[in-house]
Design an enzyme around this catalytic site. Structure first.
Site, PDB file in Angstrom:
ATOM      1  N   CYS A   1     -39.250  -0.272 -32.963  1.00  0.00           N
ATOM      2  CA  CYS A   1     -39.762   1.028 -33.399  1.00  0.00           C
ATOM      3  C   CYS A   1     -40.760   0.857 -34.555  1.00  0.00           C
ATOM      4  O   CYS A   1     -41.836   0.320 -34.344  1.00  0.00           O
ATOM      5  CB  CYS A   1     -38.599   1.947 -33.752  1.00  0.00           C
TER       6      CYS A   1
ATOM      7  N   HIS B   1     -34.618   1.392 -29.028  1.00  0.00           N
ATOM      8  CA  HIS B   1     -33.714   0.784 -30.013  1.00  0.00           C
ATOM      9  C   HIS B   1     -32.539   0.069 -29.350  1.00  0.00           C
ATOM     10  O   HIS B   1     -31.514   0.713 -29.080  1.00  0.00           O
ATOM     11  CB  HIS B   1     -33.142   1.877 -30.927  1.00  0.00           C
TER      12      HIS B   1
ATOM     13  N   GLU C   1     -30.430  -1.829 -30.763  1.00  0.00           N
ATOM     14  CA  GLU C   1     -29.264  -1.820 -31.676  1.00  0.00           C
ATOM     15  C   GLU C   1     -28.486  -0.508 -31.575  1.00  0.00           C
ATOM     16  O   GLU C   1     -27.323  -0.455 -31.947  1.00  0.00           O
ATOM     17  CB  GLU C   1     -29.729  -2.081 -33.121  1.00  0.00           C
TER      18      GLU C   1
END
Lengths: 85, 229
Positions: free
Chosen positions: B86, B203, B205
């Site tokens: 990002c 993302h 994560e």
């Protein structure tokens, strides 16, 4: 010598500007039929000190190339004004 | 494998990345503050998402000049792994580690939702655990994820197999309807020519554990672990 620079950056013509497009449509819908095209950019007012006008211009080009504009998507222009000392 | 997560003023996915690496992937990981000039000896540098320097001027434009970035660039030039997620992707673009630039999302909206991405290239250290064409459900959250490059750069990206992820439908079809931000050629993530630097808007994560609604992102971290161990 003291200078004031007015620096403009905007998206290159080849890059779509959705913000400009949306604003242009808003103007048209408000009845401003005169509006033909619209591009949104950024404006910087920079005070600087340099030995000469040429040095000041050189410095602004370097600032624009290194930080103020992204050459992949933007172009820049500036006006330089010498201030009375 | 050892990892470092860079923290800029305004990073907000640093803790998530740290958690995913330490508690899920289970590798040693440490934070590195952006003012540190020296990187610890690590195999993977993660540049997390967020709003470094408030996105002032352009996303990533000021963070790119943080003291730590010289070491990150050196780390990348030495052929070691860098993952920019990002805002991390935006910083890598501004730093010139990846080609292209980011524009405002086509809709001008900040978009926060799960997105489907298709694995275009699995011969990288980031994607070895996926099949070519495999789709992943990974969240996006950005206002400027509209990847742009000129046509010559796009051709070069394809010629060198650098387009790693593209937005798609759940069953892997690409098209404007499945592209959330208007990115060129539906690009969601690219690598550099040496394929040791990955930038991606989604993302991983935030999709590394079932409790988060998807654990597809874990495959990316597992690919890295598998490649670097």
């Amino acid at each position: 010598m003291q200078f004031k620079a007015r620096i403009h950056t905007s998206l290159k013509k080849s890059v779509l500007d959705p913000q400009g497009q949306t604003t242009l449509h808003a103007l048209a819908s408000m009845g401003f039929k005169e509006a033909q095209s619209l591009r949104i950019g950024k404006y910087f007012e920079l005070a600087l000190e340099a030995e000469s006008r040429a040095k000041a211009e050189e410095c602004i080009h370097a600032m624009c190339d290194k930080l103020l504009h992204n050459p992949v998507i933007e172009e820049y222009s500036f006006e330089l004004q010498e201030l009375p000392s | 494998m050892k990892a470092a997560v860079i923290v800029f003023p305004g990073s907000n996915c640093d803790t998530d990345c740290f958690h995913a690496l330490r508690d899920v992937v289970k590798v040693p990981v440490e934070y590195v503050w952006h003012k540190d000039r020296h990187l610890p000896k690590v195999d993977l540098v993660v540049i997390p998402g967020g709003f470094s320097y408030g996105d002032y001027l352009r996303t990533g434009a000021i963070a790119r000049f943080s003291p730590v970035m010289e070491s990150v660039i050196q780390h990348a030039n030495d052929g070691r792994a860098v993952l920019g997620i990002c805002n991390g992707f935006q910083i890598l673009l501004e730093a010139g580690l990846l080609p292209g630039a980011m524009l405002r999302n086509k809709t001008l909206e900040f978009i926060c939702k799960h997105a489907w991405i298709r694995t275009e290239e699995n011969l990288t250290i980031f994607t070895g655990q996926m099949e070519p064409g495999e789709t992943l459900c990974v969240p996006i959250a950005h206002g400027e994820g509209n990847y742009y490059c000129d046509d010559d750069t796009l051709k070069s990206l394809h010629d060198h197999s650098q387009v790693v992820f593209r937005y798609c439908s759940e069953d892997g079809k690409t098209g404007d309807a499945f592209n959330p931000n208007g990115s060129k050629d539906h690009i969601a993530g690219i690598v550099n020519k040496k394929k040791n630097v990955l930038g991606m808007m989604p993302h991983p994560e935030r999709s590394s554990e079932a409790i988060l609604g998807s654990s597809d992102g874990l495959k990316i971290f597992e690919s890295i672990l598998n490649a670097l161990e």
